[in-house]
Design a protein around this motif. Structure first.
Motif, mmCIF file in Angstrom:
data_model
loop_
_atom_site.group_PDB
_atom_site.id
_atom_site.type_symbol
_atom_site.label_atom_id
_atom_site.label_comp_id
_atom_site.label_asym_id
_atom_site.label_seq_id
_atom_site.Cartn_x
_atom_site.Cartn_y
_atom_site.Cartn_z
ATOM 1 N N TYR A 118 -31.497 5.564 -54.101
ATOM 2 C CA TYR A 118 -30.602 5.349 -55.234
ATOM 3 C C TYR A 118 -30.747 3.904 -55.693
ATOM 4 C CZ TYR A 118 -26.402 4.095 -57.749
ATOM 5 O OH TYR A 118 -25.546 3.609 -58.694
ATOM 6 N N SER A 119 -31.069 3.726 -56.971
ATOM 7 C CA SER A 119 -31.151 2.391 -57.557
ATOM 8 C C SER A 119 -30.249 2.352 -58.777
ATOM 9 C CB SER A 119 -32.593 2.078 -57.966
ATOM 10 O OG SER A 119 -32.651 0.792 -58.554
ATOM 11 N N PRO A 120 -29.361 1.362 -58.869
ATOM 12 C CA PRO A 120 -28.448 1.302 -60.012
ATOM 13 C C PRO A 120 -29.146 0.973 -61.328
ATOM 14 C CG PRO A 120 -28.185 -0.625 -58.620
ATOM 15 C CD PRO A 120 -29.140 0.289 -57.920
ATOM 16 N N ALA A 121 -30.327 0.357 -61.258
ATOM 17 C CA ALA A 121 -31.070 0.008 -62.474
ATOM 18 C C ALA A 121 -32.519 -0.273 -62.112
ATOM 19 C CB ALA A 121 -30.438 -1.220 -63.141
ATOM 20 N N PRO A 122 -33.436 -0.090 -63.065
ATOM 21 C CA PRO A 122 -34.844 -0.405 -62.788
ATOM 22 C C PRO A 122 -34.996 -1.868 -62.353
ATOM 23 C CG PRO A 122 -34.649 0.785 -64.855
ATOM 24 C CD PRO A 122 -33.255 0.446 -64.414
ATOM 25 N N GLY A 123 -35.850 -2.105 -61.373
ATOM 26 C CA GLY A 123 -36.083 -3.452 -60.880
ATOM 27 C C GLY A 123 -35.078 -3.929 -59.842
ATOM 28 N N ARG A 124 -34.020 -3.158 -59.612
ATOM 29 C CA ARG A 124 -33.018 -3.512 -58.595
ATOM 30 C C ARG A 124 -33.390 -2.837 -57.280
ATOM 31 N NH1 ARG A 124 -27.646 -4.235 -60.445
ATOM 32 N NH2 ARG A 124 -27.288 -4.803 -58.281
ATOM 33 N N PRO A 125 -33.008 -3.414 -56.149
ATOM 34 C CA PRO A 125 -33.313 -2.774 -54.863
ATOM 35 C C PRO A 125 -32.698 -1.370 -54.789
ATOM 36 C CG PRO A 125 -32.562 -5.024 -54.526
ATOM 37 C CD PRO A 125 -32.342 -4.699 -55.975
ATOM 38 N N ALA A 126 -33.431 -0.442 -54.182
ATOM 39 C CA ALA A 126 -32.958 0.934 -54.028
ATOM 40 C C ALA A 126 -32.375 1.117 -52.631
ATOM 41 C CB ALA A 126 -34.105 1.910 -54.242
ATOM 42 N N ALA A 127 -31.206 1.723 -52.564
ATOM 43 C CA ALA A 127 -30.617 2.080 -51.275
ATOM 44 C C ALA A 127 -31.357 3.307 -50.759
ATOM 45 C CB ALA A 127 -29.131 2.386 -51.442
ATOM 46 N N VAL A 128 -31.742 3.289 -49.488
ATOM 47 C CA VAL A 128 -32.500 4.389 -48.894
ATOM 48 C C VAL A 128 -31.621 5.083 -47.863
ATOM 49 C CG1 VAL A 128 -34.587 5.044 -47.646
ATOM 50 C CG2 VAL A 128 -34.641 3.106 -49.235
ATOM 51 N N TYR A 129 -31.567 6.412 -47.943
ATOM 52 C CA TYR A 129 -30.774 7.236 -47.034
ATOM 53 C C TYR A 129 -31.687 8.222 -46.321
ATOM 54 C CZ TYR A 129 -26.634 5.533 -49.467
ATOM 55 O OH TYR A 129 -25.641 4.741 -49.986
ATOM 56 N N SER A 130 -31.414 8.457 -45.038
ATOM 57 C CA SER A 130 -32.220 9.365 -44.221
ATOM 58 C C SER A 130 -31.342 10.530 -43.741
ATOM 59 C CB SER A 130 -32.767 8.576 -43.028
ATOM 60 O OG SER A 130 -33.517 9.393 -42.183
ATOM 61 N N PRO A 131 -31.885 11.768 -43.696
ATOM 62 C CA PRO A 131 -31.053 12.929 -43.353
ATOM 63 C C PRO A 131 -30.745 13.049 -41.863
ATOM 64 C CG PRO A 131 -33.306 13.633 -43.694
ATOM 65 C CD PRO A 131 -33.260 12.172 -44.016
ATOM 66 N N ARG A 132 -29.547 13.530 -41.587
ATOM 67 C CA ARG A 132 -29.126 13.904 -40.240
ATOM 68 C C ARG A 132 -28.360 15.215 -40.376
ATOM 69 N NH1 ARG A 132 -31.710 9.889 -40.113
ATOM 70 N NH2 ARG A 132 -31.403 8.000 -38.925
ATOM 71 N N PRO A 133 -28.470 16.129 -39.406
ATOM 72 C CA PRO A 133 -27.673 17.357 -39.482
ATOM 73 C C PRO A 133 -26.180 17.008 -39.475
ATOM 74 C CG PRO A 133 -29.366 17.555 -37.798
ATOM 75 C CD PRO A 133 -29.349 16.115 -38.236
ATOM 76 N N ALA A 134 -25.438 17.647 -40.351
ATOM 77 C CA ALA A 134 -23.995 17.412 -40.422
ATOM 78 C C ALA A 134 -23.291 18.116 -39.265
ATOM 79 C CB ALA A 134 -23.454 17.902 -41.757
ATOM 80 N N THR A 135 -22.142 17.592 -38.918
ATOM 81 C CA THR A 135 -21.335 18.228 -37.881
ATOM 82 C C THR A 135 -20.054 18.746 -38.510
ATOM 83 O OG1 THR A 135 -20.314 16.108 -37.333
ATOM 84 C CG2 THR A 135 -22.243 16.742 -36.054
ATOM 85 N N GLY A 136 -19.570 19.862 -38.030
ATOM 86 C CA GLY A 136 -18.328 20.422 -38.536
ATOM 87 C C GLY A 136 -18.485 21.104 -39.879
ATOM 88 N N ASP A 137 -17.345 21.340 -40.527
ATOM 89 C CA ASP A 137 -17.332 21.984 -41.836
ATOM 90 C C ASP A 137 -17.780 21.003 -42.907
ATOM 91 O OD1 ASP A 137 -16.360 24.276 -40.670
ATOM 92 O OD2 ASP A 137 -14.269 23.759 -41.037
ATOM 93 N N GLY A 138 -18.209 21.533 -44.024
ATOM 94 C CA GLY A 138 -18.584 20.679 -45.139
ATOM 95 C C GLY A 138 -20.066 20.756 -45.424
#
Length: 73
Positions: A39-59
């Motif tokens: 996720y990057s708020p604008a071009p040229g800005r650093p992008a936040a990187v997220y990695s998947p993990r199995p969720a626990t519980g409901d949702g």
């Protein structure tokens, strides 16, 4: 040749700028999620990187955990 159809699913974001947000109706095979979400708020800005993990519980099926920033080139 038939392509398998999957129901859309939700993912939850943990940490970083998207902390607590749920992304609804992600498409594709829920057993093989994307390797990462960026996720990057604008071009040229650093992008936040997220990695998947199995969720626990409901949702949401997957929880994506913030692992850092990279330059969005």
């Amino acid at each position: 040749m038939e392509t398998a159809q999957f129901d859309p699913y939700d993912i939850k974001m943990v940490g970083g700028p998207l902390d607590g947000r749920v992304i609804k109706r992600v498409t594709g095979d829920p057993m093989t999620p994307p390797d990462s979400v960026r996720y990057s708020p604008a071009p040229g800005r650093p992008a936040a990187v997220y990695s998947p993990r199995p969720a626990t519980g409901d949702g949401p099926l997957w929880t994506y955990v913030f692992i850092g920033y990279e330059l969005d080139v």
